[in-house]
Design a protein around this motif. Structure first.
Motif, PDB file in Angstrom:
ATOM      1  N   ASN A 181       0.842  -0.937   0.359  1.00 18.26           N
ATOM      2  CA  ASN A 181      -0.092   0.174  -0.134  1.00 18.26           C
ATOM      3  C   ASN A 181       0.820   1.264  -0.505  1.00 18.26           C
ATOM      4  O   ASN A 181      -0.103   2.451  -0.856  1.00 18.26           O
ATOM      5  N   ASN A 331      -6.134   5.452  -0.687  1.00 19.97           N
ATOM      6  CA  ASN A 331      -5.477   5.157  -0.415  1.00 19.97           C
ATOM      7  C   ASN A 331      -5.448   4.752   0.946  1.00 19.97           C
ATOM      8  O   ASN A 331      -4.884   4.721   1.382  1.00 19.97           O
ATOM      9  N   SER A 397      -6.095   0.244  -4.092  1.00 20.32           N
ATOM     10  CA  SER A 397      -5.233  -0.377  -2.647  1.00 20.32           C
ATOM     11  C   SER A 397      -5.948  -1.545  -2.201  1.00 20.32           C
ATOM     12  O   SER A 397      -4.722  -2.656  -1.803  1.00 20.32           O
TER      13      SER A 397
END
Length: 441
Positions: A181, A331, A397
């Motif tokens: 991530n 994200n 993500s």
């Protein structure tokens, strides 16, 4: 042996569950920062070219200079296809041809992931220099040659970036989930950062040419920082620990027999059967987004002359800054919230397809469109852009983090690289589908 000696001896025996070498921690989050930095670096070639769209189409390829609308109208479409097609091909080769990637006989303290990573960065730096030189030169008398050179430069730099991207995601896949991530967050920090840099360059420079020169030079400095940080990886105990874990896993499983090839054909099939939902999710999330962004968005014009953002900054803010910033927000949300789970994440991703007609009903190509404009307010268009970006960042993500976590540790790198390949295929398909969709309106 007397009872005291036996007692002393037993006290010195280390229980089987104890670890002689306890797991280190990521001191000051240095590894996370490096992964984030490489997330920025890998998307510099793409973001630099598309964020500078106004420099290319309104200055270098202006119809008043070139005498034709062809280059201006199709610049983004041509750029996307020419950049991403070789990117997909080379990324596929990077996935299936694992030269020098065996972990047999590796010394983790001296290990560098792949020489292809620094080589890719160097190629990108060289192409940035070429782009700066083209910006300095007066190309008004040879616009066709400039267009061709720009496309060649974009193809080379994005091809190198494809190998760079796949290798970094593969590396991140062997680390805990948050590092994957971190790379994706870096991707959107890249877009946000260079959107801001380009806006500042427009504001501070008297013309588009000078702003573009400073803009491309700034990209080189970030790439050089990525190059330096790569060689710091073996110095980090946390990185070396996970490398040793990966090496031990492969040696235990007996899969390191062929030093020229890391994975067997059966490994690819095994991994895909476990992460195919994530591969589809990655593909379709990116497909929908890049059907709209940037090809369709750059042709949506401001409708209200009194809208608070002027024409000069409308495209740079509403399209590029807005998209990249809120994609970054999406994200970041996944750091704390991860819903839905791996098996059902595909459903909300599939529903994002409705974004395509919604944006086409905005003020898209008002002079030549065949259907009426139904969304007449710039504020609504801006809000749709925010939703598109935030949902893209969140679901991309989520799926990219899920993929490496669904396979055994020794296959995590392969899962990360496979998901990245589907991401780039989705990008290429979306850019091509945008050309078809645009004909309908």
């Amino acid at each position: 042996m007397n009872s005291q000696a036996m007692e002393l001896s037993s006290s010195l025996i280390i229980p089987p569950h104890r670890n002689l070498y306890p797991k280190p921690y990521d001191s000051m989050n240095l590894l996370y920062i490096i992964m984030l930095l490489h997330g920025i670096g890998m998307l510099i070639p793409w973001n630099v070219f598309i964020n500078a769209n106004s420099y290319f189409v309104d200055y270098k390829l202006n119809p008043n200079v070139t005498g034709t609308h062809e280059y201006k109208e199709n610049f983004i479409s041509y750029l996307g296809v020419i950049s991403q097609l070789p990117n997909v091909i080379l990324m596929a080769l990077n996935l299936f041809v694992q030269f020098g990637s065996s972990t047999k006989n590796i010394n983790p303290k001296a290990y560098q992931t792949q020489p292809r990573i620094p080589i890719s960065i160097i190629i990108n730096v060289m192409m940035c220099i070429v782009t700066v030189i083209l910006a300095i030169l007066d190309t008004s008398t040879w616009p066709k040659a400039f267009f061709i050179l720009t496309m060649i430069t974009a193809a080379i730099t994005n091809s190198a970036a494809g190998i760079y991207q796949s290798s970094i995601f593969g590396l991140a896949g062997s680390l805990p989930m948050k590092y994957t991530n971190g790379v994706i967050i870096g991707n959107n920090v890249c877009g946000t950062l260079f959107a801001v840099v380009y806006i500042l360059a427009i504001y501070a420079s008297p013309n588009l040419r000078l702003s573009a020169i400073w803009y491309f030079i700034s990209a080189q400095f970030v790439l050089l920082a990525c190059f330096d940080s790569y060689f710091a990886l073996p110095l980090l105990k946390f990185y070396r620990y996970h490398l040793r874990t990966l090496v031990k896993s492969e040696q235990t499983d007996g899969d390191v027999q062929d030093t020229s090839r890391k994975y067997k054909l059966n490994d690819y099939y095994s991994v895909f059967t476990k992460i195919w939902i994530q591969c589809f999710g990655v593909f379709f999330c990116v497909f929908v987004t890049f059907t709209i962004y940037p090809t369709l968005l750059v042709k949506i014009e401001k409708k209200d002359p009194n809208f608070f953002i002027s024409d000069k900054y409308f495209q740079a803010i509403i399209i590029f800054l807005n998209y990249n910033f809120f994609s970054l927000v999406g994200n970041l949300v996944t750091e704390k919230f991860k819903k839905p789970g791996p098996k059902s994440v595909w459903l909300p991703i599939l529903m994002r397809v409705f974004f395509i007609p919604l944006f086409l009903f905005c003020n898209y190509h008002p002079d030549i469109r065949k259907v009426p404009v139904l969304i007449k307010y710039d504020f609504v268009y801006a809000m749709l852009s925010i939703l598109l970006a935030a949902s893209h960042g969140y679901f991309l993500s989520l799926t990219m983090m899920y993929a490496p976590s669904l396979v055994e540790p020794r296959m995590a790198q392969l899962a990360g690289m496979m998901a990245t390949l589907f991401m780039i295929i989705g990008l290429l398909c979306g850019l091509n589908f945008a050309l078809l969709v645009s004909k309908l309106f």
